[in-house]
Design an enzyme around this catalytic site. Structure first.
Site, mmCIF file in Angstrom:
data_model
loop_
_atom_site.group_PDB
_atom_site.id
_atom_site.type_symbol
_atom_site.label_atom_id
_atom_site.label_comp_id
_atom_site.label_asym_id
_atom_site.label_seq_id
_atom_site.Cartn_x
_atom_site.Cartn_y
_atom_site.Cartn_z
ATOM 1 N N ASP A 237 15.857 -68.933 -13.362
ATOM 2 C CA ASP A 237 16.261 -69.132 -14.438
ATOM 3 C C ASP A 237 15.868 -70.494 -14.638
ATOM 4 O O ASP A 237 16.599 -71.513 -15.188
ATOM 5 C CB ASP A 237 17.777 -68.924 -14.602
ATOM 6 C CG ASP A 237 18.186 -69.436 -15.964
ATOM 7 O OD1 ASP A 237 17.328 -69.521 -17.037
ATOM 8 O OD2 ASP A 237 19.398 -69.669 -16.241
ATOM 9 N N HIS B 17 18.343 -63.989 -16.750
ATOM 10 C CA HIS B 17 19.191 -63.544 -17.806
ATOM 11 C C HIS B 17 18.441 -63.217 -19.008
ATOM 12 O O HIS B 17 17.390 -63.542 -19.662
ATOM 13 C CB HIS B 17 20.105 -64.457 -18.493
ATOM 14 C CG HIS B 17 19.697 -65.974 -18.891
ATOM 15 N ND1 HIS B 17 19.460 -66.303 -20.014
ATOM 16 C CD2 HIS B 17 19.573 -67.165 -18.109
ATOM 17 C CE1 HIS B 17 18.879 -67.379 -20.271
ATOM 18 N NE2 HIS B 17 19.090 -68.002 -19.266
ATOM 19 N N ASP C 15 12.976 -69.596 -20.989
ATOM 20 C CA ASP C 15 14.563 -69.513 -20.830
ATOM 21 C C ASP C 15 15.059 -68.296 -21.272
ATOM 22 O O ASP C 15 15.480 -68.437 -22.794
ATOM 23 C CB ASP C 15 15.131 -70.827 -21.088
ATOM 24 C CG ASP C 15 16.812 -70.801 -20.824
ATOM 25 O OD1 ASP C 15 17.059 -69.970 -20.078
ATOM 26 O OD2 ASP C 15 17.308 -71.439 -21.178
ATOM 27 N N HIS D 70 15.505 -74.487 -24.734
ATOM 28 C CA HIS D 70 16.609 -74.359 -26.019
ATOM 29 C C HIS D 70 15.984 -74.787 -27.374
ATOM 30 O O HIS D 70 16.704 -75.079 -28.185
ATOM 31 C CB HIS D 70 17.954 -75.133 -25.807
ATOM 32 C CG HIS D 70 18.453 -74.468 -24.457
ATOM 33 N ND1 HIS D 70 19.783 -74.872 -24.287
ATOM 34 C CD2 HIS D 70 18.311 -73.382 -23.448
ATOM 35 C CE1 HIS D 70 20.229 -74.373 -22.931
ATOM 36 N NE2 HIS D 70 19.434 -73.466 -22.692
ATOM 37 N N GLU E 119 24.063 -65.490 -20.600
ATOM 38 C CA GLU E 119 24.263 -66.660 -19.572
ATOM 39 C C GLU E 119 24.542 -67.708 -20.579
ATOM 40 O O GLU E 119 25.312 -68.636 -20.353
ATOM 41 C CB GLU E 119 22.986 -66.767 -18.876
ATOM 42 C CG GLU E 119 23.126 -67.909 -17.746
ATOM 43 C CD GLU E 119 22.740 -69.237 -18.332
ATOM 44 O OE1 GLU E 119 22.893 -70.349 -17.626
ATOM 45 O OE2 GLU E 119 21.941 -69.235 -19.484
ATOM 46 N N GLU E 120 23.781 -67.723 -21.858
ATOM 47 C CA GLU E 120 23.766 -69.162 -22.366
ATOM 48 C C GLU E 120 24.990 -69.520 -23.049
ATOM 49 O O GLU E 120 25.338 -70.669 -23.238
ATOM 50 C CB GLU E 120 22.622 -68.917 -23.561
ATOM 51 C CG GLU E 120 21.236 -68.746 -23.086
ATOM 52 C CD GLU E 120 20.768 -70.069 -22.387
ATOM 53 O OE1 GLU E 120 21.592 -71.110 -22.144
ATOM 54 O OE2 GLU E 120 19.541 -70.099 -22.000
HETATM 55 ZN ZN LIG Z 1 18.487 -70.028 -18.974
#
Ligand SMILES: [Zn+2]
Length: 467
Positions: A353, A279, A291, A423, A325-326
């Site tokens: 991912d 993503h 990520d 994140h 995606e998030e």
């Molecule tokens: Zn991800």
């Protein structure tokens, strides 16, 4: 006699083909490690563009950049697939402290959870009550919770080898904490960051209010693991301490964005489509290198490594860089919706991912027969220390493609360090190792090469001979 000759022919053919497979895998790994592009692309995506939250200017820059890079690869098709995405912005930095007595405060590190509302102007200050999970709220009820901030302090389980399982064990505290606490009159929610180590980084991630009306919604933030320990310790000494936080995030109207798609059209079976992807969006605190910048550039390099290794795919290999995606999965849903409406035949999808760390293997959602067939390729991967070929969840973006026909797969890198960065502001380029990233790209390419060559039909040659 004729039958024996045929059997011999098959044995010899299988052996020669295994030899070429080993040679082709070597070419793919050699190319990735000596001449790969994944690290260079990631450098640009992370350091020249940065965090790519859906709907942001950076997300659009990433769309343009990856499309332009695809266009330099001499693919058969490159296109943008429009998709409407949510737009949530963090605003001015968050601020929080613990107040042990009037005027005596200790600052702590928090960040708003994605999708949360802001605090009222001037912030929220209230008594704070600690729970281990949102499920404890019901027993406490309104009597204990009303007017307070709820602190959900659930550490990730340290004894799980696959850290994604530990993540799965507590991600609903982050996702549902605010909607559950609001029902009992809480004024805010602070969630322990989903991080296995103790440090000062708060980790964001998506949350949801479910069906709660606007009037009942309360602000929700993550606190660093060090500060979660501090807060818990202070509460154990004095349950009357107060907590203050202010955040300025908001949700704006949806905006148009894109999935970025590049394809090598199959030379023999163009209608059998193999998807590879990651993503393109990321959270906003870091630059989204693990990520999922890693998954994006590895997927892009699959097409390049096949070309560089002189492999012309029989089936169509399509790389999809999914948007959103998030905080919405709109890109994954859109891609599957369009594929279905066009009646496209997707036979295999592979997602990366799980970070750009040393690859260990792949997880699969497939029939047992197909998994057995894939596991028979294990010896080919042995020189590259790839050993994990097991049933398991593949990835969020490709999951909307699921049907009875498709095999879904996920690259499985070593997961021990992933949640140190996930994140958070330290998900940055310097935490990705070039060789580890390149080994992942090569492993993905090797698997795609074998899937393309042998297809996903599990009826083997011996069965055909008996007919
Ligand atoms: Zn991800």
């Amino acid at each position: 006699m004729k039958r024996i000759f045929l059997l011999l022919l098959i044995v010899v053919t299988v052996q020669i083909s295994a030899q070429t497979d080993a040679e082709n895998l070597k070419k793919i790994y050699d190319n990735s490690l000596t001449n790969g592009m994944s690290y260079q692309w990631l450098d640009h995506l992370s350091n020249q563009i940065g965090g790519r939250l859906s709907g942001s200017l950076n997300a659009e820059k990433a769309v343009q950049y990856t499309k332009e890079e695809f266009e330099t690869l001499g693919l058969d098709k490159v296109w943008l697939q429009p998709v409407m995405v949510p737009r949530w912005v963090r605003g001015a930095p968050e601020f929080a402290y613990i107040e042990t007595s009037p005027g005596k405060t200790t600052n702590v590190n928090i960040c708003a959870l994605g999708g949360s509302i802001a605090t009222p102007e001037g912030g929220v200050k209230a008594n704070i009550i600690e729970v281990a999970t949102y499920k404890d709220l019901e027993a406490l009820g309104e009597a204990k919770i009303k007017g307070k901030i709820v602190f959900i302090n659930r550490p990730m389980q340290a004894n799980l080898i696959n850290t994604f399982e530990a993540y799965g064990g507590c991600s609903s505290e982050r996702y549902r904490g605010a909607q559950e606490a609001a029902k009992y009159g809480a004024v805010g929610v602070i969630v322990r960051s989903l991080n296995l180590r103790l440090d000062d980084y708060p980790h964001t991630g998506s949350m949801s209010y479910g069906d709660l009306p606007n009037s009942m919604r309360i602000p929700s933030a993550a606190i660093s693991t060090n500060d979660a320990e501090l807060l818990s310790g202070m509460l154990a000494l004095d349950e009357n301490i107060k907590f203050y936080f202010s955040q300025h995030c908001k949700k704006l109207a949806d905006v148009q964005s894109y999935n970025v798609i590049g394809e090598i059209t199959g030379s023999e079976f163009p209608n059998e489509i193999i998807v590879v992807g990651g993503h393109l969006d990321s959270w906003d605190l870091g630059d989204g290198s693990h990520d999922d910048g890693a998954g994006v550039v590895q997927s892009m390099d699959v097409l390049r490594l096949l070309k560089e290794s002189g492999i012309r795919p029989k089936r169509t290999i399509r790389v999809v860089l999914f948007m959103n995606e998030e905080n919405g999965l709109r890109g994954g849903k859109k891609y599957a919706e369009v594929a279905k409406s066009k009646g496209e035949n997707h036979i295999f999808a592979l997602e990366s991912d799980s970070g750009g760390f040393t690859p260990r293997g792949f997880s699969f959602q497939s029939s047992e027969a197909m998994l057995t067939k894939i596991q028979s390729w294990r010896p080919l991967f042995k020189p590259y220390l790839i050993h994990y070929f097991e049933e398991g969840y593949s990835g969020a973006d490709i999951s909307p493609l699921k049907n009875d026909n498709i095999v879904l797969a996920g690259l499985r890198p070593d997961s021990q360090r992933y949640f140190d960065h996930h994140h958070a502001a330290n998900d940055t380029f310097e935490h990705v190792n070039k060789r580890e990233l390149e080994l992942g790209a090569a492993s993905m390419t090797a698997l795609i090469y074998l899937i393309d060559k042998y297809g996903t039909d599990t009826i083997n040659a011996e069965v055909q001979l008996k007919d």
